[in-house]
Design a protein around this motif. Structure first.
Motif, mmCIF file in Angstrom:
data_model
loop_
_atom_site.group_PDB
_atom_site.id
_atom_site.type_symbol
_atom_site.label_atom_id
_atom_site.label_comp_id
_atom_site.label_asym_id
_atom_site.label_seq_id
_atom_site.Cartn_x
_atom_site.Cartn_y
_atom_site.Cartn_z
ATOM 1 N N ARG A 1 0.989 -1.042 0.142
ATOM 2 C CA ARG A 1 -0.163 0.154 -0.043
ATOM 3 C C ARG A 1 0.916 1.350 0.177
ATOM 4 N N ASP A 2 2.120 1.144 0.499
ATOM 5 C CA ASP A 2 2.942 2.354 0.679
ATOM 6 C C ASP A 2 4.235 2.024 0.041
ATOM 7 N N ALA A 3 4.673 2.846 -0.889
ATOM 8 C CA ALA A 3 6.034 2.407 -1.672
ATOM 9 C C ALA A 3 6.447 3.319 -2.597
ATOM 10 N N ASP A 4 7.641 3.705 -2.758
ATOM 11 C CA ASP A 4 8.301 4.352 -3.827
ATOM 12 C C ASP A 4 8.062 3.537 -5.174
ATOM 13 N N VAL A 5 7.876 4.320 -6.119
ATOM 14 C CA VAL A 5 7.716 3.817 -7.542
ATOM 15 C C VAL A 5 8.788 4.432 -8.372
ATOM 16 N N LEU A 6 9.819 3.646 -8.501
ATOM 17 C CA LEU A 6 11.018 4.198 -9.255
ATOM 18 C C LEU A 6 10.907 4.168 -10.772
ATOM 19 N N VAL A 7 11.022 5.194 -11.432
ATOM 20 C CA VAL A 7 10.668 5.444 -13.008
ATOM 21 C C VAL A 7 11.843 6.051 -13.502
ATOM 22 N N CYS A 8 12.376 5.026 -14.731
ATOM 23 C CA CYS A 8 13.219 5.801 -15.450
ATOM 24 C C CYS A 8 12.826 7.084 -16.179
ATOM 25 N N CYS A 9 13.548 8.065 -16.260
ATOM 26 C CA CYS A 9 13.087 9.601 -16.970
ATOM 27 C C CYS A 9 13.985 10.166 -17.872
ATOM 28 N N THR B 1 11.660 9.793 -9.872
ATOM 29 C CA THR B 1 12.311 9.884 -11.323
ATOM 30 C C THR B 1 13.812 9.293 -10.947
ATOM 31 N N CYS B 2 14.161 8.435 -11.881
ATOM 32 C CA CYS B 2 15.566 7.722 -11.974
ATOM 33 C C CYS B 2 16.298 8.162 -13.181
ATOM 34 N N GLU B 3 17.469 8.912 -13.004
ATOM 35 C CA GLU B 3 18.456 9.330 -14.210
ATOM 36 C C GLU B 3 19.710 8.915 -14.134
ATOM 37 N N PRO B 4 20.630 9.184 -15.144
ATOM 38 C CA PRO B 4 21.967 8.984 -15.149
ATOM 39 C C PRO B 4 22.534 10.199 -14.225
ATOM 40 N N GLU B 5 23.652 9.908 -13.429
ATOM 41 C CA GLU B 5 24.433 10.966 -12.914
ATOM 42 C C GLU B 5 24.985 11.695 -14.074
ATOM 43 N N GLY C 1 14.280 13.179 -7.064
ATOM 44 C CA GLY C 1 14.523 12.394 -8.046
ATOM 45 C C GLY C 1 15.959 11.755 -7.538
ATOM 46 N N LEU C 2 16.082 10.597 -8.257
ATOM 47 C CA LEU C 2 17.433 9.730 -7.876
ATOM 48 C C LEU C 2 18.173 9.722 -9.261
ATOM 49 N N ALA C 3 19.688 9.635 -8.773
ATOM 50 C CA ALA C 3 20.459 9.644 -9.758
ATOM 51 C C ALA C 3 21.589 8.403 -9.745
ATOM 52 N N ALA D 1 16.096 2.819 -12.940
ATOM 53 C CA ALA D 1 15.219 2.466 -11.834
ATOM 54 C C ALA D 1 15.936 1.354 -10.849
ATOM 55 N N LEU D 2 15.741 0.167 -11.717
ATOM 56 C CA LEU D 2 16.332 -1.009 -10.872
ATOM 57 C C LEU D 2 17.727 -0.661 -10.255
ATOM 58 N N ALA D 3 18.487 -0.202 -10.810
ATOM 59 C CA ALA D 3 19.715 0.314 -10.262
ATOM 60 C C ALA D 3 19.541 0.991 -8.959
#
Lengths: 324, 324
Positions: free
Chosen positions: B172-180, B204-208, B256-258, B286-288
């Protein structure tokens, strides 16, 4: 000994845990085969192969008191992982007897699923003797890989899904190609389709030179292979059809198909390129037959089961380099 | 301009043709992340990426009279294939404008989906000029890759599936990581989750070095990347968040994540080994993040979208050889 009711019962037990694997397709594969090709991606099942279904079905069917003592399997491959994971999910011990020369990764994976791995020397020791002693001393229950009614029933749940998915795709008549070792999956699927989708017919797929099931179906009695090794399709090099599985196959399946190692490699490469799935050599035999033996397959649609994806990364890389 | 109703309408149009991609998992990945990791395998979608959803949504939303004249897209990648396949399924022409140095395989694939490929010289020609001329002369409709409400609505159908599948898994509660890249998928999923699963939050997940969206979310206004190339994650190297997508992300998503290219390669290798799926570098971001940035992700469960699998076989083989 296995029947449709057992499959429905296995499906009820597996329901909350099994992955309903997708039916994939690609216009590029259709063009190669000259017909519609639907691929049941069972490599996406827990533990990377359909073997989880049979392992879980068998473990879950045991009397709780007996189950709590633990289960035992002989295998260096997919069946071991299926049984180990099923035992882990039930919180009971699993002992897996593997040859001491099994790949380190497979041993590590099986241990990581909570199983105790007992190694034996292929040359000097009998795995059956070791297994019998362990089973007696600890009260473990042996889970056989295919000649076991609850295992066949578990594999049959894949057939229930195929029947339902074929209907969703508007397919009523088609051959269902199944990679075949001892015949647990093909006989289970055949029983499920007999009841749920009588227009779908199982046909076993084996490596050339190891087509014991195809020859058995043709002759009407169980035949053996001349050799035990010599194909990259290691997961399905079983000496002969099972005692329980063969009568089911004889009644419901065939004729059997055989494909070359080169065709399996090419099917692995095409599954990578067009379906984005990882398929091991033995798991690609049915797709290879669908793509490269269309003249032996009637009708305008064929369903192929991609049975497993536990392939050595170096072999997979070699296939990508040489077979695309 | 995009809202939940548009997503529901896109879902109705896509229903009969889209693949409901599975939510995969492996105890081995859970162990690496130190939490439960669920992977939405959108690489198994038609054309090998989520882009089919948006392409089909946009093409199917056109007035039939306008649609019959054909559609146009600029892309050498996944969006081109999504639009080409959608046009093919509607029986209307598709023109795809691609750089003349695009990989031969991508050009051949796009043509094999029935599209007309128009090549241009990146150095000396403007693709917009070529596109505008073609669109005017032939009455083609441009389908933009992300700043287009019907495309966002189509990508949002992936979010409807995630919401339903999360509930099936008891999450019910989670972050959903999406390649962006431009934010079409992440904004569409965010809109769907807002309505259907408010306990799930898009990140969002992006390359550094190409984390324009992460920096935009942090600053509150659209930021650009310093460079246009320089990461293996080619599919998501967009200069800045979209005009339409960013306000949605600003309201609903982040932080966002990188991740590094090395982490994406490792995630590709682990997806091969543990999930049996083929993921391209940008599709693995996103998996990374799920696997290698657990300290930045709250809670005991994370959902990562594996957005595409269209990877060069030589690169994939290199990853298997070096990143496992």
């Amino acid at each position: 000994m296995s029947d449709f009711t057992m499959i429905l019962e296995a499906d009820r037990r597996l329901g909350p845990v099994v992955r309903r694997t997708p039916l994939l397709s690609s216009p590029f594969l259709d063009e190669i085969a000259g017909k519609r090709v639907l691929v049941k991606a069972e490599c996406l099942q827990h533990t990377g192969s359909f073997k989880f279904r049979g392992g879980y079905s068998a473990v879950s069917a045991l009397d709780p008191e007996i189950r709590s003592r633990g289960v035992l399997a002989y295998s260096s491959g997919n069946h071991a992982q299926g049984v180990a994971r099923a035992a882990q999910m039930h919180g009971v011990p699993a002992v897996i007897i593997m040859p001491s020369d099994a790949p380190a990764l497979k041993i590590a994976n099986t241990r990581a699923m909570g199983a105790e791995v007992v190694l034996y020397d292929r040359a000097g020791e009998s795995r059956e003797e070791i297994g019998n002693t362990l089973a007696r001393d600890r009260g473990l229950t042996l889970i056989k890989p295919y000649d076991e009614p609850q295992v066949i029933a578990g594999q049959g749940t894949c057939g229930l899904e195929i029947a339902a998915q074929a209907i969703e795709e508007g397919v009523r008549d088609a051959d269902v190609l199944v990679c075949c070792g001892g015949g647990g999956l093909s006989s289970g699927i055949a029983l499920a389709l007999e009841a749920d989708a009588p227009g779908l017919r199982v046909r076993t797929c084996e490596p050339e030179g190891f087509d014991d099931t195809a020859r058995s179906l043709a002759s009407g009695s169980r035949q053996s292979n001349a050799a035990a090794t010599g194909s990259i399709c290691d997961a399905i090099l079983t000496p002969s059809p099972g005692e329980i599985t063969f009568p089911i196959l004889k009644r419901l399946a065939g004729p059997g198909l055989a494909v070359s190692d080169a065709e399996c490699r090419r099917a692995m490469a095409l599954a990578f390129l067009r379906l984005k799935i990882v398929v091991e050599p033995g798991g690609a035999a049915a797709l290879a037959a669908a793509l490269f033996r269309p003249d032996q397959i009637p009708g305008d649609t064929v369903i192929a089961v991609a049975t497993g994806g536990n392939v050595d990364p170096a072999l997979f890389a070699d296939v990508l380099a040489n077979d695309l």
